[in-house]
Design an enzyme around this catalytic site. Structure first.
Site, PDB file in Angstrom:
ATOM      1  N   ARG A  27     -29.348 -82.271  17.797  1.00 18.34           N
ATOM      2  CA  ARG A  27     -30.151 -82.522  19.004  1.00 18.34           C
ATOM      3  C   ARG A  27     -30.127 -83.997  19.407  1.00 18.34           C
ATOM      4  NH1 ARG A  27     -34.462 -78.565  20.126  1.00 18.34           N
ATOM      5  NH2 ARG A  27     -33.449 -76.605  19.763  1.00 18.34           N
ATOM      6  N   ARG A  31     -35.184 -84.987  24.058  1.00 18.51           N
ATOM      7  CA  ARG A  31     -36.384 -85.594  24.650  1.00 18.51           C
ATOM      8  C   ARG A  31     -36.855 -86.894  24.030  1.00 18.51           C
ATOM      9  NH1 ARG A  31     -39.665 -80.073  24.660  1.00 18.51           N
ATOM     10  NH2 ARG A  31     -38.486 -80.060  22.728  1.00 18.51           N
ATOM     11  N   ARG A  40     -33.449 -84.989  32.860  1.00 15.59           N
ATOM     12  CA  ARG A  40     -34.091 -83.676  32.755  1.00 15.59           C
ATOM     13  C   ARG A  40     -35.054 -83.463  33.926  1.00 15.59           C
ATOM     14  NH1 ARG A  40     -36.866 -79.594  32.110  1.00 15.59           N
ATOM     15  NH2 ARG A  40     -37.655 -78.723  30.168  1.00 15.59           N
ATOM     16  N   ASP A  78     -27.142 -74.646  24.924  1.00 17.82           N
ATOM     17  CA  ASP A  78     -28.123 -74.029  24.043  1.00 17.82           C
ATOM     18  C   ASP A  78     -27.534 -72.771  23.437  1.00 17.82           C
ATOM     19  OD1 ASP A  78     -31.185 -74.546  23.476  1.00 17.82           O
ATOM     20  OD2 ASP A  78     -30.848 -72.379  23.430  1.00 17.82           O
ATOM     21  N   TYR A 154     -34.119 -63.805  18.589  1.00 19.81           N
ATOM     22  CA  TYR A 154     -34.671 -64.097  19.921  1.00 19.81           C
ATOM     23  C   TYR A 154     -34.584 -62.872  20.836  1.00 19.81           C
ATOM     24  CZ  TYR A 154     -34.984 -69.003  18.697  1.00 19.81           C
ATOM     25  OH  TYR A 154     -35.327 -70.179  18.095  1.00 19.81           O
TER      26      TYR A 154
HETATM   27  O1  CP3 Z   1     -27.613 -81.038  19.307  1.00 24.10           O
HETATM   28  C1  CP3 Z   1     -27.508 -81.295  20.529  1.00 24.10           C
HETATM   29  O2  CP3 Z   1     -27.790 -82.422  21.007  1.00 24.10           O
HETATM   30  C2  CP3 Z   1     -26.914 -80.249  21.463  1.00 24.10           C
HETATM   31  C3  CP3 Z   1     -27.841 -79.489  22.200  1.00 24.10           C
HETATM   32  C4  CP3 Z   1     -28.590 -78.319  21.605  1.00 24.10           C
HETATM   33  C5  CP3 Z   1     -29.761 -77.832  22.223  1.00 24.10           C
HETATM   34  N1  CP3 Z   1     -30.112 -76.694  21.582  1.00 24.10           N
HETATM   35  C6  CP3 Z   1     -30.423 -78.441  23.384  1.00 24.10           C
HETATM   36  C7  CP3 Z   1     -31.845 -78.150  23.630  1.00 24.10           C
HETATM   37  C8  CP3 Z   1     -28.301 -77.478  20.526  1.00 24.10           C
HETATM   38  C9  CP3 Z   1     -27.183 -77.574  19.497  1.00 24.10           C
HETATM   39  C10 CP3 Z   1     -29.281 -76.445  20.531  1.00 24.10           C
HETATM   40  C11 CP3 Z   1     -29.275 -75.326  19.578  1.00 24.10           C
HETATM   41  C12 CP3 Z   1     -30.451 -74.461  19.491  1.00 24.10           C
HETATM   42  N2  CP3 Z   1     -31.246 -73.990  20.500  1.00 24.10           N
HETATM   43  C13 CP3 Z   1     -30.896 -73.866  18.297  1.00 24.10           C
HETATM   44  C14 CP3 Z   1     -30.234 -74.023  16.940  1.00 24.10           C
HETATM   45  C15 CP3 Z   1     -30.618 -75.286  16.288  1.00 24.10           C
HETATM   46  C16 CP3 Z   1     -32.046 -75.297  15.820  1.00 24.10           C
HETATM   47  O3  CP3 Z   1     -32.819 -76.089  16.394  1.00 24.10           O
HETATM   48  O4  CP3 Z   1     -32.364 -74.551  14.888  1.00 24.10           O
HETATM   49  C17 CP3 Z   1     -32.019 -73.072  18.605  1.00 24.10           C
HETATM   50  C18 CP3 Z   1     -32.839 -72.248  17.629  1.00 24.10           C
HETATM   51  C19 CP3 Z   1     -32.217 -73.155  20.010  1.00 24.10           C
HETATM   52  C20 CP3 Z   1     -33.231 -72.438  20.822  1.00 24.10           C
HETATM   53  C21 CP3 Z   1     -34.105 -73.367  21.546  1.00 24.10           C
HETATM   54  N3  CP3 Z   1     -33.718 -74.162  22.617  1.00 24.10           N
HETATM   55  C22 CP3 Z   1     -35.474 -73.614  21.326  1.00 24.10           C
HETATM   56  C23 CP3 Z   1     -36.302 -72.960  20.226  1.00 24.10           C
HETATM   57  C24 CP3 Z   1     -35.887 -74.556  22.270  1.00 24.10           C
HETATM   58  C25 CP3 Z   1     -37.304 -75.029  22.541  1.00 24.10           C
HETATM   59  C26 CP3 Z   1     -37.828 -75.868  21.449  1.00 24.10           C
HETATM   60  C27 CP3 Z   1     -37.593 -77.306  21.741  1.00 24.10           C
HETATM   61  O5  CP3 Z   1     -37.183 -78.062  20.835  1.00 24.10           O
HETATM   62  O6  CP3 Z   1     -37.859 -77.708  22.879  1.00 24.10           O
HETATM   63  C28 CP3 Z   1     -34.763 -74.916  23.036  1.00 24.10           C
HETATM   64  C29 CP3 Z   1     -34.721 -75.905  24.130  1.00 24.10           C
HETATM   65  C30 CP3 Z   1     -33.767 -77.042  23.980  1.00 24.10           C
HETATM   66  N4  CP3 Z   1     -32.459 -76.923  23.620  1.00 24.10           N
HETATM   67  C31 CP3 Z   1     -34.035 -78.420  24.243  1.00 24.10           C
HETATM   68  C32 CP3 Z   1     -32.832 -79.122  24.035  1.00 24.10           C
HETATM   69  C33 CP3 Z   1     -32.580 -80.581  24.246  1.00 24.10           C
HETATM   70  C34 CP3 Z   1     -35.354 -78.988  24.744  1.00 24.10           C
HETATM   71  C35 CP3 Z   1     -35.556 -78.530  26.140  1.00 24.10           C
HETATM   72  C36 CP3 Z   1     -36.158 -79.553  27.073  1.00 24.10           C
HETATM   73  O7  CP3 Z   1     -35.515 -80.557  27.391  1.00 24.10           O
HETATM   74  O8  CP3 Z   1     -37.270 -79.292  27.511  1.00 24.10           O
END
Ligand code: CP3
Length: 352
Positions: A27, A31, A40, A78, A154
């Site tokens: 990630r 944020r 964003r 994502d 999910y």
């Molecule tokens: O690593 C990176 O920089 C690449 C981007 C990336 C995102 N999601 C961007 C994201 C990657 C590799 C993911 C994978 C992802 N997404 C996983 C597997 C990794 C892990 O965390 O276990 C999972 C389970 C998800 C599902 C997901 N997406 C959730 C549960 C959430 C909300 C929780 C949160 O942290 O906000 C997201 C949203 C998300 N995906 C954000 C980002 C940057 C935040 C969204 C925002 O900007 O509001």
């Protein structure tokens, strides 16, 4: 691959010699970075950010521009793009995470499920091409997908942050339905990663965020075996040279089994000792990890100490990619990341 200016990450995945331990951050575009929050806000919703090629390119490069010591980029997208393309009605609810308005609740929902047309995901492959161009071979680009099991959690639970009782009830009462869904997910992920590879990614990672919720007797059956099929099929499709990383959060007790899936690297969370993992995996795979992300909320001195402990734990030789054991938290101060990266670069050289 030889055209990459910094190929330390790829070399490590191939267990070849490098002059320091490469590092990237799960990630890393997110944020905790003010520049991400700005883009964003301009994009509107999170999925709008993923779907817009220019925005996705911009945020992928933001951490690399801020931190020249990062050794890889990761595609900004994502894992939920696949269930979204399956028409399950994905919505990212502010402050609550992802939710699906049409989760799979019964046999009829499961039977309707199909592999999505890759056309629907073309925005992801467009982003890969655009990011590759913008990177100008500075560092490699990682593509990724969720594991079939993690995607199914999910798709069936309809949201994150649950206790997995809905999917487990299905697994333990209708084994046939769960395998039907997992098979479709595995084929979808295989096609999806193949398209990312064709568009230019240099390595792929499968995020099995919830494999650790399974029992010892069920992990292979419901999660690992399907990751194994993806690795095998990508190799059969001619992508043996693209390194593959698998990461089961909470899966440190199943390393022997994970090696049998034939990945180039295994991701580890912070519950597992790197030296122990190295003994078990017998230097057959690279290991990626594994600092607790909350260490970055602490003092500079403690960050330095924690980074050194991890590098000491892995010890001499090749095959370690430094990373966090899970995604960086949004409350991290960007300056703390700089300290971590500097200590990794300076302190790791003695081990190579
Ligand atoms: O690593 C990176 O920089 C690449 C981007 C990336 C995102 N999601 C961007 C994201 C990657 C590799 C993911 C994978 C992802 N997404 C996983 C597997 C990794 C892990 O965390 O276990 C999972 C389970 C998800 C599902 C997901 N997406 C959730 C549960 C959430 C909300 C929780 C949160 O942290 O906000 C997201 C949203 C998300 N995906 C954000 C980002 C940057 C935040 C969204 C925002 O900007 O509001």
């Amino acid at each position: 691959m030889s055209s990459l200016i910094n190929d330390s990450f790829i070399k490590t995945l191939q267990l070849k010699k490098t002059s320091y331990t490469p590092v990237w951050i799960m990630r890393q575009a997110g944020r905790y970075l003010p520049e991400y929050r700005k883009t964003r806000a301009n994009a509107g919703s999170f999925m709008d950010l993923c779907r817009n090629t220019d925005f996705a390119t911009e945020v992928t490069l933001q951490p690399l521009d801020r931190y020249p010591l990062l050794d890889s980029a990761i595609l900004f997208s994502d894992i939920l793009t696949i269930p979204d393309a399956m028409n399950l009605g994905l919505d990212f609810v502010q402050g609550e995470g992802p939710q699906f308005s049409n989760p799979i609740q019964n046999e009829s929902d499961a039977k309707k499920l199909d592999i999505p047309s890759m056309e629907k995901l073309s925005y992801v492959f467009d982003a890969v091409r655009s990011i590759k161009e913008a990177l100008k071979n500075r560092v490699p680009l990682i593509g990724f997908a969720g594991s079939p099991w993690t995607l199914a959690t999910y798709m069936i639970e309809g949201r994150g942050g649950t206790d997995f009782l809905t999917i487990k009830k299905m697994a333990y009462s209708r084994d046939d339905l769960i395998h039907h869904i997992l098979k479709i997910n595995a084929e979808s992920v295989t096609q999806y990663l193949a398209e990312q590879i064709k568009a230019g990614v240099n390595a792929v990672m499968i995020f099995d965020s919830w494999g650790g919720a399974l029992s010892h007797h069920d992990y292979e059956k419901y999660s690992l075996n399907y990751m194994k099929v993806i690795v095998q099929n990508l190799n059969l499709m001619g992508y043996e040279d693209i390194p593959k990383i698998i990461f089961t959060k909470g899966g440190g007790q199943w390393l022997k089994q994970q090696v049998s899936a034939n990945p180039n690297a295994i991701g580890l969370d912070w519950q597992t000792s790197l030296s122990e993992a190295r003994k078990i995996t017998n230097n057959k795979v690279a290991l990626q990890g594994n600092m607790d992300p909350s260490i970055l909320l602490g003092s500079e001195k403690n960050i330095e100490h924690a980074v050194k402990k991890i590098l000491d734990d892995y010890g001499e030789g090749e095959g370690h990619i430094f990373n966090l054991g899970h995604g960086i938290t949004q409350f991290t101060e960007p300056e703390k990341v700089e300290i971590m990266l500097q200590v990794v670069r300076e302190y790791s050289q003695q081990f190579h």
